[in-house]
Design a protein around this motif. Structure first.
Motif, PDB file in Angstrom:
ATOM      1  N   ALA A 186     -15.765  45.353 -27.421  1.00 36.44           N
ATOM      2  CA  ALA A 186     -14.443  45.645 -26.850  1.00 36.44           C
ATOM      3  C   ALA A 186     -13.885  44.487 -26.037  1.00 36.44           C
ATOM      4  O   ALA A 186     -12.682  44.378 -25.870  1.00 36.44           O
ATOM      5  N   CYS A 187     -14.732  43.629 -25.526  1.00 39.38           N
ATOM      6  CA  CYS A 187     -14.283  42.521 -24.666  1.00 39.38           C
ATOM      7  C   CYS A 187     -14.193  41.199 -25.397  1.00 39.38           C
ATOM      8  O   CYS A 187     -14.112  40.146 -24.770  1.00 39.38           O
ATOM      9  N   MET A 188     -14.206  41.239 -26.745  1.00 39.16           N
ATOM     10  CA  MET A 188     -14.150  40.012 -27.534  1.00 39.16           C
ATOM     11  C   MET A 188     -12.819  39.898 -28.255  1.00 39.16           C
ATOM     12  O   MET A 188     -12.336  40.853 -28.834  1.00 39.16           O
ATOM     13  N   GLN A 189     -12.232  38.705 -28.208  1.00 41.05           N
ATOM     14  CA  GLN A 189     -11.020  38.425 -28.957  1.00 41.05           C
ATOM     15  C   GLN A 189     -11.345  37.305 -29.928  1.00 41.05           C
ATOM     16  O   GLN A 189     -11.607  36.176 -29.511  1.00 41.05           O
ATOM     17  N   PHE A 190     -11.350  37.620 -31.210  1.00 42.14           N
ATOM     18  CA  PHE A 190     -11.748  36.637 -32.216  1.00 42.14           C
ATOM     19  C   PHE A 190     -10.655  35.615 -32.451  1.00 42.14           C
ATOM     20  O   PHE A 190      -9.482  35.916 -32.437  1.00 42.14           O
ATOM     21  N   PRO A 200     -18.987  34.456 -18.503  1.00 45.38           N
ATOM     22  CA  PRO A 200     -17.733  34.611 -17.757  1.00 45.38           C
ATOM     23  C   PRO A 200     -16.507  34.852 -18.630  1.00 45.38           C
ATOM     24  O   PRO A 200     -16.469  34.465 -19.802  1.00 45.38           O
ATOM     25  N   LYS A 201     -15.517  35.473 -18.021  1.00 47.00           N
ATOM     26  CA  LYS A 201     -14.219  35.691 -18.665  1.00 47.00           C
ATOM     27  C   LYS A 201     -13.692  34.349 -19.162  1.00 47.00           C
ATOM     28  O   LYS A 201     -13.787  33.332 -18.472  1.00 47.00           O
ATOM     29  N   GLY A 202     -13.174  34.344 -20.388  1.00 45.99           N
ATOM     30  CA  GLY A 202     -12.612  33.128 -20.963  1.00 45.99           C
ATOM     31  C   GLY A 202     -13.606  32.276 -21.736  1.00 45.99           C
ATOM     32  O   GLY A 202     -13.202  31.370 -22.468  1.00 45.99           O
ATOM     33  N   ALA A 203     -14.900  32.562 -21.588  1.00 49.29           N
ATOM     34  CA  ALA A 203     -15.910  31.801 -22.324  1.00 49.29           C
ATOM     35  C   ALA A 203     -15.788  32.104 -23.817  1.00 49.29           C
ATOM     36  O   ALA A 203     -15.353  33.178 -24.214  1.00 49.29           O
ATOM     37  N   VAL A 204     -16.190  31.148 -24.629  1.00 48.97           N
ATOM     38  CA  VAL A 204     -16.187  31.334 -26.084  1.00 48.97           C
ATOM     39  C   VAL A 204     -17.631  31.467 -26.539  1.00 48.97           C
ATOM     40  O   VAL A 204     -18.480  30.653 -26.194  1.00 48.97           O
ATOM     41  N   LYS A 218     -16.144  32.786 -33.911  1.00 45.61           N
ATOM     42  CA  LYS A 218     -16.076  32.496 -32.489  1.00 45.61           C
ATOM     43  C   LYS A 218     -15.129  33.499 -31.846  1.00 45.61           C
ATOM     44  O   LYS A 218     -14.133  33.896 -32.440  1.00 45.61           O
ATOM     45  N   ALA A 219     -15.464  33.897 -30.613  1.00 46.62           N
ATOM     46  CA  ALA A 219     -14.628  34.855 -29.898  1.00 46.62           C
ATOM     47  C   ALA A 219     -14.551  34.471 -28.423  1.00 46.62           C
ATOM     48  O   ALA A 219     -15.516  33.989 -27.844  1.00 46.62           O
ATOM     49  N   LYS A 220     -13.393  34.721 -27.841  1.00 45.77           N
ATOM     50  CA  LYS A 220     -13.165  34.490 -26.422  1.00 45.77           C
ATOM     51  C   LYS A 220     -13.349  35.816 -25.694  1.00 45.77           C
ATOM     52  O   LYS A 220     -12.927  36.862 -26.194  1.00 45.77           O
ATOM     53  N   SER A 235     -15.613  39.136 -17.852  1.00 41.76           N
ATOM     54  CA  SER A 235     -17.016  38.720 -17.724  1.00 41.76           C
ATOM     55  C   SER A 235     -17.886  39.869 -18.209  1.00 41.76           C
ATOM     56  O   SER A 235     -17.611  41.027 -17.886  1.00 41.76           O
ATOM     57  N   VAL A 236     -18.905  39.555 -19.009  1.00 40.99           N
ATOM     58  CA  VAL A 236     -19.781  40.586 -19.555  1.00 40.99           C
ATOM     59  C   VAL A 236     -21.240  40.143 -19.439  1.00 40.99           C
ATOM     60  O   VAL A 236     -21.536  38.954 -19.377  1.00 40.99           O
ATOM     61  N   THR A 237     -22.120  41.123 -19.441  1.00 38.88           N
ATOM     62  CA  THR A 237     -23.547  40.838 -19.386  1.00 38.88           C
ATOM     63  C   THR A 237     -24.083  40.659 -20.796  1.00 38.88           C
ATOM     64  O   THR A 237     -23.837  41.490 -21.671  1.00 38.88           O
TER      65      THR A 237
END
Length: 90
Positions: A85-89, A42-46, A18-20, A24-26
């Protein structure tokens, strides 16, 4: 978070990761920014990865990084690819 670098590949596990999202990304049908958009996550979604690793796709610049790694993910039942690049695991 636990100090995992954004875009870094999570430790190999049998279970999906899972990553947060940091921005916001497409969500794309294929790992390229020219592929059909399947929605905006959206930003913050998991999101849940469909796999334990990233795939090489088209180069992009997002979240202050230029790279070509994408992750296959599922978000709200829709499968697609988003930029690593926009994922934080977690």
């Amino acid at each position: 978070m636990s100090g995992v670098v954004a875009g870094a590949v999570p430790a190999a596990t049998a279970a999906p990761a899972k990553a947060k999202l940091l921005e916001s990304v497409t969500l794309r049908a294929k790992p390229t920014d020219r592929s059909t958009a399947r929605g905006v996550v959206p930003k913050g979604a998991v999101v849940t990865t469909n796999d334990t690793g990233s795939v090489a796709g088209a180069t992009y610049k997002a979240c202050g990084v230029r790279e070509k790694l994408w992750y296959p993910v599922t978000w709200k039942g829709t499968k697609g690819y988003i930029v690593a690049a926009c994922m934080q695991f977690k």
